[in-house]
Design an enzyme around this catalytic site. Structure first.
Site, PDB file in Angstrom:
ATOM      1  N   ASN A 171       0.825  -1.201   0.000  1.00 15.18           N
ATOM      2  CA  ASN A 171       0.000   0.000   0.000  1.00 15.18           C
ATOM      3  C   ASN A 171       0.861   1.252   0.000  1.00 15.18           C
ATOM      4  OD1 ASN A 171       0.690  -0.790   2.713  1.00 15.18           O
ATOM      5  ND2 ASN A 171      -0.883   0.566   3.528  1.00 15.18           N
ATOM      6  N   MET A 172       0.295   2.340  -0.557  1.00 11.68           N
ATOM      7  CA  MET A 172       1.013   3.608  -0.704  1.00 11.68           C
ATOM      8  C   MET A 172       0.092   4.765  -0.341  1.00 11.68           C
ATOM      9  SD  MET A 172       2.847   2.883  -4.394  1.00 11.68           S
ATOM     10  CE  MET A 172       3.741   4.435  -4.387  1.00 11.68           C
ATOM     11  N   GLU A 173       0.620   5.687   0.453  1.00  8.09           N
ATOM     12  CA  GLU A 173      -0.097   6.908   0.840  1.00  8.09           C
ATOM     13  C   GLU A 173       0.810   8.099   0.566  1.00  8.09           C
ATOM     14  OE1 GLU A 173      -1.913   4.402   4.650  1.00  8.09           O
ATOM     15  OE2 GLU A 173      -0.550   6.094   4.960  1.00  8.09           O
TER      16      GLU A 173
ATOM     17  N   HIS B  41      -3.949   0.616  -2.692  1.00 11.35           N
ATOM     18  CA  HIS B  41      -4.057  -0.547  -1.822  1.00 11.35           C
ATOM     19  C   HIS B  41      -3.053  -1.612  -2.266  1.00 11.35           C
ATOM     20  CE1 HIS B  41      -8.348   0.478  -0.272  1.00 11.35           C
ATOM     21  NE2 HIS B  41      -7.768   1.556  -0.770  1.00 11.35           N
TER      22      HIS B  41
ATOM     23  N   CYS C 235     -10.922  -3.284  -3.021  1.00 14.41           N
ATOM     24  CA  CYS C 235     -10.003  -4.199  -3.703  1.00 14.41           C
ATOM     25  C   CYS C 235     -10.733  -5.387  -4.317  1.00 14.41           C
ATOM     26  CB  CYS C 235      -8.923  -4.682  -2.738  1.00 14.41           C
ATOM     27  SG  CYS C 235      -7.720  -3.401  -2.333  1.00 14.41           S
TER      28      CYS C 235
END
Length: 294
Positions: free
Chosen positions: A89-91, A102, A132
């Site tokens: 996951n990446m923010e 996600h 997802c």
């Protein structure tokens, strides 16, 4: 070895640590395992591919970028080719929550952009959210895709998404991960050409709004991402996020993007420009060019 893997590696089984050492020693380890590497790891550890995917989850999760939640999720996608594709996951600080990626999206998109044409299974360390599940329903694997979760028996996507609605209900024939080339052409520098090729591979059956993004880092590396649309609309993955997935999994820093190019039609039903600009500016990239698709 990239520093992000060091802590996770020490927590793995000793036999697996030893087997992985020569693979992870490559400073440019691309966050996937070839079929030959998978076979070698299985032979050295006595694990089957399902057990191996579970054991590798900490390595995948170590690729996560979570400045907002501090909650790392890892995923591995098993391709029909035999490759194991990492995802995390990446923010992005300073951008909206809608721009996050996600782990399942990351692994699937990683496989897609690397040329995988079908997936057999997804292994993840937490239950896939509804977002997802809907994203996975767009795959050419459909609801037959197998989902592996710790402590549970393997289940199909159909078990997690009963009475699903997706592209097949709308008579869509070409699905996500099916090879496509929309035949777009344009002249330009290598970064513009990469954005164009990404747009050529776009999956946009609902809007026909093809788009691609190419990013160049300070070391000259180029990472291109294609737009992936969804029947439920909101789970669609913008091309910038697709490019950022490849950039991050390659071990580069998302805050070290030097240049960016967005390729899209100016009169498309939906446009990526404003969201792309806002997120790139939050990442400190000030050199952003848009080239029109004709």
């Amino acid at each position: 070895m990239h520093p992000r893997f060091q802590s996770a590696l020490t927590a793995l089984y000793p036999q697996l640590q030893t087997a992985l050492q020569p693979i992870l020693a490559d400073p440019h380890f691309p966050a996937f395992l070839t079929p030959e590497q998978v076979t070698s790891l299985k032979n050295q550890t006595g694990m089957n591919v399902r057990e191996l995917a579970f054991a590798l989850l900490p390595l995948a999760a170590s690729c996560a970028l979570t400045p907002l939640s501090n909650f790392n999720v890892g995923a591995l996608a098993l391709g029909k080719s035999g490759h194991l594709w990492f995802g995390a996951n990446m923010e992005f600080s300073g951008a909206t929550m809608q721009q996050t990626v996600h782990a399942e999206q990351s692994a699937i998109t990683h496989a897609w952009l690397r040329g995988e044409t079908a997936l057999e299974a997804i292994t993840v360390n937490y239950t896939p959210c509804g977002h997802c599940r809907q994203f996975m329903n767009e795959l050419n694997s459909g609801t037959a895709l197998t989902i592996h979760l710790p402590g549970r028996e393997p289940s199909s996507l159909a078990d997690y998404l009963p009475d699903a609605f997706g592209p097949r209900d709308l008579a869509i024939q070409t699905l996500l991960l099916d090879p496509v080339d929309h035949g777009l052409t344009i002249k330009g520098d290598p970064l513009s050409q990469a954005a164009l090729q990404a747009a050529n591979r776009s999956y946009a059956p609902y809007s026909q709004a093809l788009s691609g993004v190419a990013l160049q880092t300070h070391d000259g590396a180029i990472f291109a991402g294609s737009y992936a649309e969804n029947a439920a609309f909101n789970p669609s993955l913008p091309p910038l996020q697709a490019a950022l997935i490849l950039l991050n999994l390659s071990g580069r820093d998302v805050l070290q993007i030097q240049r960016a190019v967005l390729a899209e039609a100016p009169d498309a039903k939906l446009v990526q420009r404003q969201a792309t600009l806002a997120t790139l500016q939050a990442l400190g990239c000030g050199s952003i060019t848009t080239i029109p698709l004709i």
